[in-house]
Enzyme design. Structure first.
Site, short mmCIF file in Angstrom:
data_model
loop_
_atom_site.label_atom_id
_atom_site.label_comp_id
_atom_site.label_asym_id
_atom_site.label_seq_id
_atom_site.Cartn_x
_atom_site.Cartn_y
_atom_site.Cartn_z
N GLU A 345 -26.55 4.62 26.96
CA GLU A 345 -27.31 4.97 25.75
C GLU A 345 -26.57 4.61 24.46
OE1 GLU A 345 -29.77 8.81 27.47
OE2 GLU A 345 -27.75 9.17 26.74
C1 TNX Z 1 -29.33 10.94 29.82
S1 TNX Z 1 -28.27 9.59 32.03
C2 TNX Z 1 -27.96 10.87 29.59
C3 TNX Z 1 -27.27 12.07 29.11
C4 TNX Z 1 -28.18 13.26 28.98
C5 TNX Z 1 -29.17 13.27 30.12
C6 TNX Z 1 -30.06 14.47 30.12
C7 TNX Z 1 -27.14 9.24 31.09
C8 TNX Z 1 -26.16 8.32 31.57
N1 TNX Z 1 -27.16 9.81 29.88
O1 TNX Z 1 -26.64 11.79 27.87
O2 TNX Z 1 -27.40 14.40 28.99
O3 TNX Z 1 -29.97 12.13 30.03
O4 TNX Z 1 -30.86 14.50 31.25
#
Ligand code: TNX
Length: 536
Positions: A345
């Site tokens: 992300e």
């Molecule tokens: C996505 S999945 C994220 C996290 C959040 C999560 C909540 C991923 C690698 N990153 O930053 O906590 O969703 O479900």
């Protein structure tokens, strides 16, 4: 495999347990019939490779039972002592741990590094229960530890009580030969969004180890908090760790505490995989040191739950001094081979900057003698041959991950719509999120890690991992409610052969865990998809 019912030995006896401490059940808990009955040989989770019950044969643990340990191995003696400690509390028996004689012991419970089939590797074991003895045999201590976890499940659930219970302590006879399907069977705890104290992490290690989970990935930093002391950058923990989602007090592990966690996990054959998430998810670091920001201005601490707004400054040299020192200290604290560098992300970092940054970060990890794990977004950089990608998507195809796998990248499977323990079970679940969908037990169990992602076959899969993100999770009770019973489902996908995969069998075996969780005081979700024995 057939699923045997449980025999009710003490249906009329209700026992009052008053417990506390690590494994404590609530003080007013009563031990229900299902907790004092002999356990079927076929209710083990994860399902063993081969289980052959011997009808009518029973071994009984008594006040004179000894535990024999392979002589000359402190690792085996330690496993034996841990098992003895569990049994001493609930049986009240002395359960001495002694060196095994050179001939196979004719009585007691023996943990031996001889006589196991060689083909079962270092984590496999053979368990033989006959009327006069129990023998667990393995090629290495890890296998004996796994075998002891199986044996614990074959004991009446009351054996996991923190206070003395009347017994009897019968184990059904037969043979189990077992070994894991995948090397990596992981759980992840996000201690960044809400800080979780040492006691919670230790208890979770105890709980996951019961299901032969052998990796605990700790998500140690995020926008909302930095949770590990770094000597070269002290404000990371002191300031960056001073809050959490919702504005609570946060917290962090000292280096000494972190070393304790590594050792505690290692004694339970769990390897800690520490993660410092970068270049995104870094607001806590950016708030702690203004120099790390491209504009030289430190942002405020953040206590919300948005993602994707922060980035380390890819163009500044101090960024690489920073990650070199942080990862260097973490490498020195960690006995396992892996450092997880996140990489998910990163929507405030350009694609070109992301690749530049992740390539350099991988070199820095390698220079500290460790192997990189990254969220699967890392395949958009140039991955080192040893870099492991952790898939967290919700689709069954991802071209970039498939191409990387074709070039040799190993993948840990954490598909968010099956393996994420922070997703709600259904619309009525108070805790958790729903962006990847509702996940009841059958959804957690209903996929095949070796055949899930197009182009990423069995040999490309290092294993599975169940992440628990903690935006909405604050306490041990919350952690347990989300992890149980889904964590054992993911654990079974990681351990058991694909040929054992069968929902009807699994939900019965899972139900058989309920009485034990009740005795242990685990706050589990009573999914309506599972047949829980009466009273659990
Ligand atoms: C996505 S999945 C994220 C996290 C959040 C999560 C909540 C991923 C690698 N990153 O930053 O906590 O969703 O479900």
């Amino acid at each position: 495999m057939t699923i045997g019912g449980v025999r009710c030995l003490l249906t009329t006896v209700m026992l009052v347990v008053t417990t506390g401490g690590l494994w404590g059940a609530p003080a007013d808990a009563t031990v229900a019939p299902a907790e004092t009955t002999a356990v079927s040989f076929a209710s083990v989770v994860p399902a063993p490779v081969l289980a052959t019950p011997a009808g009518g044969v029973t071994y009984r643990i008594t006040a004179t039972t000894k535990i024999y340990a392979e002589p000359g191995s402190t690792a085996v003696a330690d496993i034996a002592e841990q098992f003895a400690a569990v049994l001493r509390r609930s049986t009240g028996y002395p359960m001495p741990v002694v060196d095994a004689p050179s001939a196979t012991p004719a009585d007691g419970i023996a943990l031996l590094l001889s006589g196991a089939p060689t083909g079962i590797g270092s984590e496999g074991y053979q368990l033989d229960v006959i009327d006069v003895s129990i023998a667990v045999r393995a090629n290495a201590p890890a296998g004996l530890f796994a075998g002891v976890q199986t044996l614990r499940q074959l004991l009446p659930p009351a054996a996991d009580s923190a206070t003395v219970q009347p017994g009897p302590w019968d184990v059904a006879g037969g043979r189990i030969i077992d070994q894991p399907r995948f090397a990596h069977r992981g759980a992840m705890l996000d201690v960044a969004r809400h800080f979780l104290p040492m006691s919670v992490v230790k208890r979770y290690i105890d709980e996951i180890a019961l299901y032969k989970v052998n990796r605990l990935h700790l998500h140690l930093s995020d926008d909302q908090g930095w949770r590990i002391a770094v000597n070269n950058w002290p404000d990371l923990a002191i300031y960056g760790g001073s809050t959490e989602v919702g504005g609570g007090a946060g917290g962090y592990y000292t280096q000494d505490e972190f070393r304790q966690l590594v050792a505690y996990a290692a004694a339970r054959y769990v390897m800690i995989v520490p993660e410092i998430d970068m270049p995104g998810h870094t607001n806590a670091a950016l708030a702690s040191y203004a120099d790390l920001n491209c504009d030289g201005v430190a942002p405020k601490l953040y206590t919300g739950t948005k993602v994707g707004f922060s980035s380390l400054c890819v163009g500044k040299e101090i960024t690489y001094t920073f990650i070199d020192q942080v990862l260097g200290e973490l490498a020195a604290l960690t006995t396992g081979p892996y450092l997880h560098i996140g990489g998910d992300e990163a929507s405030s970092t350009t694609a070109a900057d992301y690749a530049t940054f992740m390539n350099r970060a991988q070199q820095i990890v390698a220079a500290h003698g460790k192997t990189v794990v990254g969220w699967h977004d890392i395949v958009n950089a140039s991955v080192l041959p040893s870099t492991v990608a952790q898939f967290w998507g919700t689709t069954t195809s991802n071209a970039a991950v498939a191409t990387a796998a074709q070039h040799g990248t190993k993948v840990i499977m954490s598909p968010a719509n099956h393996a994420y323990l922070d997703m709600k079970y259904n619309s009525r679940t108070r805790l958790g999120q729903r962006w990847a969908g509702y996940i009841d037990v059958q959804d957690a169990y209903g996929w095949d890690p070796g055949a899930y992602l197009a182009g990423v076959g069995e040999t490309s899969v290092l294993g599975v991992e169940a992440p628990l993100w903690t935006e909405t999770i604050e306490t041990l009770a919350d952690v347990e409610y989300m992890a149980f019973p889904r964590l054992p489902a993911i654990a079974e996908l990681g351990w058991s052969p694909a040929s054992t995969h069968d929902w009807a069998s699994f939900q019965q075996r899972l139900g058989a865990q309920g009485p034990r969780w009740r005795v242990m005081g685990i706050n589990y979700y009573h999914s309506t998809q599972v047949s829980w024995p009466t009273g659990s």
